[in-house]
Scaffold this motif. Structure first.
Motif, PDB file in Angstrom:
ATOM      1  N   PHE A 100       9.763  -6.951   0.209  1.00  0.00           N
ATOM      2  CA  PHE A 100       9.133  -5.633   0.188  1.00  0.00           C
ATOM      3  C   PHE A 100       9.791  -4.736  -0.857  1.00  0.00           C
ATOM      4  CE2 PHE A 100       9.328  -1.200   1.712  1.00  0.00           C
ATOM      5  CZ  PHE A 100       7.988  -0.878   1.655  1.00  0.00           C
TER       6      PHE A 100
ATOM      7  N   PRO B 185       4.452  -5.260   9.804  1.00  0.00           N
ATOM      8  CA  PRO B 185       4.754  -4.428   8.635  1.00  0.00           C
ATOM      9  C   PRO B 185       6.240  -4.298   8.323  1.00  0.00           C
ATOM     10  CG  PRO B 185       4.433  -3.027  10.535  1.00  0.00           C
ATOM     11  CD  PRO B 185       4.179  -4.451  10.991  1.00  0.00           C
TER      12      PRO B 185
ATOM     13  N   LYS C   1       0.839  -1.206   0.000  1.00  0.00           N
ATOM     14  CA  LYS C   1       0.000   0.000   0.000  1.00  0.00           C
ATOM     15  C   LYS C   1       0.864   1.243   0.000  1.00  0.00           C
ATOM     16  CE  LYS C   1      -3.961  -2.032   2.171  1.00  0.00           C
ATOM     17  NZ  LYS C   1      -4.005  -3.031   3.150  1.00  0.00           N
ATOM     18  N   ASP C   2       0.352   2.267  -0.660  1.00  0.00           N
ATOM     19  CA  ASP C   2       0.962   3.600  -0.613  1.00  0.00           C
ATOM     20  C   ASP C   2       0.059   4.461   0.254  1.00  0.00           C
ATOM     21  OD1 ASP C   2       2.021   6.124  -0.977  1.00  0.00           O
ATOM     22  OD2 ASP C   2       1.768   6.140  -3.148  1.00  0.00           O
ATOM     23  N   HIS C   3       0.526   4.782   1.449  1.00  0.00           N
ATOM     24  CA  HIS C   3      -0.201   5.674   2.345  1.00  0.00           C
ATOM     25  C   HIS C   3       0.305   7.091   2.041  1.00  0.00           C
ATOM     26  CE1 HIS C   3      -1.905   2.354   4.637  1.00  0.00           C
ATOM     27  NE2 HIS C   3      -0.710   1.791   4.585  1.00  0.00           N
TER      28      HIS C   3
ATOM     29  N   TRP D 117       8.048  -1.132   6.088  1.00  0.00           N
ATOM     30  CA  TRP D 117       7.629   0.136   5.525  1.00  0.00           C
ATOM     31  C   TRP D 117       8.811   0.954   5.036  1.00  0.00           C
ATOM     32  CZ3 TRP D 117       7.678  -0.939  10.678  1.00  0.00           C
ATOM     33  CH2 TRP D 117       8.435  -0.124  11.497  1.00  0.00           C
TER      34      TRP D 117
ATOM     35  N   GLU E 167       9.571   5.142   4.300  1.00  0.00           N
ATOM     36  CA  GLU E 167       9.151   6.543   4.302  1.00  0.00           C
ATOM     37  C   GLU E 167       9.772   7.203   3.080  1.00  0.00           C
ATOM     38  OE1 GLU E 167      10.610   7.812   8.073  1.00  0.00           O
ATOM     39  OE2 GLU E 167       8.989   6.823   9.155  1.00  0.00           O
TER      40      GLU E 167
ATOM     41  N   ARG F  89       4.331   7.125   2.976  1.00  0.00           N
ATOM     42  CA  ARG F  89       4.858   5.847   3.463  1.00  0.00           C
ATOM     43  C   ARG F  89       4.282   4.699   2.638  1.00  0.00           C
ATOM     44  NH1 ARG F  89       5.110   3.970   9.698  1.00  0.00           N
ATOM     45  NH2 ARG F  89       4.596   1.794   9.415  1.00  0.00           N
ATOM     46  N   PHE F  90       5.176   3.841   2.135  1.00  0.00           N
ATOM     47  CA  PHE F  90       4.772   2.575   1.535  1.00  0.00           C
ATOM     48  C   PHE F  90       4.802   1.540   2.644  1.00  0.00           C
ATOM     49  CE2 PHE F  90       7.027   4.566  -2.156  1.00  0.00           C
ATOM     50  CZ  PHE F  90       5.930   4.670  -2.997  1.00  0.00           C
ATOM     51  N   GLN F  91       3.886   0.567   2.581  1.00  0.00           N
ATOM     52  CA  GLN F  91       3.853  -0.454   3.624  1.00  0.00           C
ATOM     53  C   GLN F  91       3.326  -1.759   3.057  1.00  0.00           C
ATOM     54  OE1 GLN F  91       2.401   0.645   7.572  1.00  0.00           O
ATOM     55  NE2 GLN F  91       1.090  -1.159   7.524  1.00  0.00           N
ATOM     56  N   GLN F  92       3.841  -2.850   3.595  1.00  0.00           N
ATOM     57  CA  GLN F  92       3.367  -4.179   3.235  1.00  0.00           C
ATOM     58  C   GLN F  92       3.447  -5.060   4.477  1.00  0.00           C
ATOM     59  OE1 GLN F  92       5.480  -5.943  -0.055  1.00  0.00           O
ATOM     60  NE2 GLN F  92       3.871  -7.418  -0.441  1.00  0.00           N
TER      61      GLN F  92
END
Length: 70
Positions: free
Chosen positions: A58, A26, A5-7, A28, A30, A12-15
């Motif tokens: 990731f 997670p 996901k791209d927040h 992540w 930044e 921040r990208f996170q998986q």
């Protein structure tokens, strides 16, 4: 790229990845926005995932996302 996901509001990208016991945690990254580019500032994995290859998976998902977004 399941769960990648791209927040954008948080830059921040996170998986999420499962640890050896099956609990989800997670990884992540930044980032800063520079024009149309995103510059990765910091990548971190939850301590339960360290040494399990989650950060590498990731980063592969992040590269695939970048290629797909152009």
């Amino acid at each position: 790229m399941p769960d990648f996901k791209d927040h954008a509001a948080d830059r921040r990208f996170q998986q999420m990845f499962a640890d050896a016991d099956g609990a989800e945690h997670p990884v992540w990254a930044e980032y800063a926005v520079r024009g149309h580019a995103r510059v990765i500032l910091h990548v971190e994995a939850h301590p339960a995932l360290r040494g399990a290859g989650a950060a590498g998976r990731f980063m592969q998902a992040l590269a695939e996302h970048a290629r797909a977004e152009g």
